[in-house]
Motif scaffolding. Structure first.
Motif, PDB file in Angstrom:
ATOM      1  N   ASP A 156       0.866  -1.181   0.000  1.00  0.00           N
ATOM      2  CA  ASP A 156       0.000   0.000   0.000  1.00  0.00           C
ATOM      3  C   ASP A 156       0.899   1.227   0.000  1.00  0.00           C
ATOM      4  N   LYS A 540      -5.026   2.828  -2.090  1.00  0.00           N
ATOM      5  CA  LYS A 540      -5.658   1.518  -2.033  1.00  0.00           C
ATOM      6  C   LYS A 540      -4.592   0.442  -1.859  1.00  0.00           C
ATOM      7  N   SER A 543      -3.218  -5.001  -5.354  1.00  0.00           N
ATOM      8  CA  SER A 543      -3.641  -6.368  -5.645  1.00  0.00           C
ATOM      9  C   SER A 543      -2.473  -7.154  -6.254  1.00  0.00           C
ATOM     10  N   SER A 545      -2.454  -9.571  -8.232  1.00  0.00           N
ATOM     11  CA  SER A 545      -2.682  -9.902  -9.644  1.00  0.00           C
ATOM     12  C   SER A 545      -2.462  -8.705 -10.560  1.00  0.00           C
ATOM     13  N   GLU A 546      -2.376  -7.506  -9.991  1.00  0.00           N
ATOM     14  CA  GLU A 546      -2.261  -6.293 -10.810  1.00  0.00           C
ATOM     15  C   GLU A 546      -0.969  -5.516 -10.585  1.00  0.00           C
ATOM     16  N   CYS A 547      -0.181  -5.872  -9.569  1.00  0.00           N
ATOM     17  CA  CYS A 547       1.008  -5.070  -9.270  1.00  0.00           C
ATOM     18  C   CYS A 547       2.050  -5.207 -10.384  1.00  0.00           C
TER      19      CYS A 547
END
Length: 586
Positions: A156, A540, A543, A545-547
């Motif tokens: 984060d 936020k 995630s 899967s998205e980093c």
């Protein structure tokens, strides 16, 4: 990869990551002076990559842009001049300082020799998992800011902000403390000279070393660490002889002090009280990961440096402190006065003096002074790089990100150096109160940093798997794996709980606010920083899967990297057992 470091287009856009090589950009588009003095002056001018990154940051809106921040830390123009031998010595002896040589006496006094070994052993296991996790991350992403950057990238941005400022404040506080400690060691020979004189001399010396850039820091640490390593090995040999009764005073010692006055002091609470002292003694080990961004070839040199941490934990801490516990009883009156700035209370010096050896205590005090200067030198290095990376990510004032053409984070070095002037408070009657509260700010900083590294490694492994990568693509894998990171995170949390208990119910006194905040102030500071940035930037959680697993990777030709790694592993399998064992641990 391209020989050119960073390409800047005519429109002044951000530098392109894909053209980065392993050398620091030093402003090749700017005119070069023909005189030595002119080149010296030009070296302080802003680096063109820094200017491009600044323009990128100015174009961003209010909300935090993780992708843009990641690109800037990956493109940091810090000079990559650290060599393998520098990293080796930083890993082996870089953080050996007052925590081992002096504060171990306070730990021995409060917990006894058994608590000393148990606490240092547990923190050592925790640190082993942390450094290997950090090594894996730093080999893949040798980016500016290391752990704070990874927290922003994998957990984060608000946590990255909190961890970055937590780490920077730790070194800001440690720098003046180490200057005072170094000045007090001189009073062993010159008790009539005001400490402020020695503070001024040591401050100038450390600042000059850091103005030579990362190469100056690396060379200084190489020499300092070499001296510390030789001294600790020498003490271990001497300690074995003394324990066996070979000292001038004679008499077999063995485990006598483990029986009388005993192995433990203050029971379980005494053991818990040693954890933070042990953490303080090990703090700075993570600098190996921070230095990855300024290393010419981190894939080749960093794994070996990370492996050296095992030997430092085992040899320089566990073995040396075992001998200290055998040679010095925890009831020694001299230990009771131990503090972070009192070199005369060193159990190493006490052990030598108790044996009746003349001359060596002075030599040991010289080593302690060098160790203290080494940690002070690391303070300026660690803080300046962390401040620069925070500024690059947009989490600190922009001026702190100033990096000159020589690859020095000039603003960070200056700010840290100015804060070091707090050491002159040593001439004030309020010295004790000031330094107690400064130390309270950094007391738990390392625990938060190490726990965060473990959490980042856990999230990285999740992201790595979810995005279709295999472990064979990693140039270096943590020996302890992701299980080790879970263990390291758990141990960090347990240490925080134990320290909270000691803070609320301190040894020998009733619960009170002063003792609580002096023991636990770092925790509310970290929480306040996190909540403040979370609300301000509305960040936020990242995630898995998205980093971003691409930006900042020094090795971008994945098929070629896998082929090279497989060839290296095949060649290693052909070697004999002893060589393979050596490469595993070294």
């Amino acid at each position: 990869m391209s020989e050119k470091n960073y390409k800047i287009d005519n429109g002044g856009s951000a530098p392109s990551y894909e053209t980065a090589s392993d050398s620091a950009y030093i402003g090749e588009h700017a005119p070069v002076s023909t005189t030595v003095w002119g080149r010296f002056q030009d070296s302080f001018k802003p680096n063109e990559v820094y200017l491009a990154n600044s323009r990128m940051r100015e174009s961003e809106g209010h909300n935090f842009d993780v992708e843009a921040a990641t690109k800037r830390t990956a493109q940091s123009p810090l000079a990559r001049h650290l060599k393998g031998r520098h990293l080796q010595m930083i890993a082996i002896g870089g953080s050996i300082g007052t925590g081992l040589f002096v504060n171990s006496g306070r730990a021995l006094s409060s917990g006894g020799p058994a608590s000393l070994l148990i606490a240092f052993g547990i923190i050592g296991i925790m640190l082993y998992t942390v450094v290997h996790a950090l090594g894996e991350l730093a080999v893949v992403f040798p980016v500016s800011g290391s752990f704070s950057t990874y927290s922003t990238r994998f957990i984060d941005p608000a946590w990255g902000f909190s961890m970055g400022w937590n780490y920077a404040m730790q070194w800001l506080v440690v720098f003046p403390l180490e200057l005072v400690a170094a000045s007090i060691t001189i009073t062993y020979w010159h008790p009539d000279v005001n400490n402020a004189v020695w503070v001024a001399i040591f401050w100038v010396l450390i600042v000059i070393i850091n103005f030579f850039g990362v190469r100056g820091y690396g060379e200084a640490e190489f020499v300092f660490s070499l001296i510390k390593v030789v001294a600790v090995v020498g003490f271990i040999i001497l300690g074995i002889v003394l324990t066996a009764g070979g000292g001038p005073n004679g008499g077999y010692i063995g485990g006598m002090y483990w029986h009388d006055p005993g192995a433990f002091n203050h029971g379980f609470k005494g053991l818990c009280s040693v954890f933070v002292t042990a953490a303080f003694a090990f703090s700075g080990t993570e600098l190996v990961g921070l230095a990855a961004a300024e290393t010419a070839n981190p894939r080749k040199t960093l794994p070996s440096a990370v492996k050296q941490v095992f030997w430092r934990i085992t040899l320089f801490y566990i073995v040396a402190l075992t001998l200290v516990g055998l040679l010095v009883p925890y009831t020694s009156d001299r230990l009771l006065g131990a503090s972070s700035v009192d070199a005369t209370a060193s159990p190493f010096v006490i052990a030598i003096e108790n044996a009746g050896i003349s001359g060596l205590p002075s030599v040991m005090n010289v080593v302690i002074m060098i160790a203290v200067l080494s940690v002070g030198n690391s303070s300026v290095y660690g803080c300046s790089r962390t401040l620069a990376s925070l500024a690059e990510m947009g989490q600190a004032p922009k001026f702190l990100g100033y990096i000159d053409r020589a690859g020095r984070p000039l603003a960070g070095i200056i700010v840290t150096s100015i804060f070091g002037l707090l050491a002159f408070v040593s001439a004030s009657p309020a010295e004790g109160d000031v330094f107690n509260w400064l130390l309270a700010l950094s007391g738990l900083s390392s625990i938060f940093t190490w726990g965060s590294v473990c959490a980042c490694h856990i999230m990285f492994r999740k992201a790595w798997k979810l995005q279709g990568h295999t472990l064979n693509e990693l140039a270096f894998k943590a020996h302890s794996g992701v299980v080790g990171s879970y263990l390291g995170l758990l141990l960090n949390i347990l240490v925080l709980i134990a320290q909270f208990w000691i803070a609320v119910w301190p040894i020998g006194t009733k619960p009170n606010a002063i003792d609580f905040f002096q023991a636990y102030l770092a925790a509310p500071v970290v929480i306040v920083f996190y909540v403040f940035y979370k609300i301000w930037k509305r960040t936020k959680f990242v995630s898995p899967s998205e980093c971003d697993l691409v930006t900042g990777r020094r090795e971008i030709d994945i098929p070629a990297l896998i082929e090279e790694l497989e060839a290296e592993r095949a060649a290693l399998k052909q070697r004999n057992f002893f060589y393979r064992t050596y490469k595993f641990w070294c």
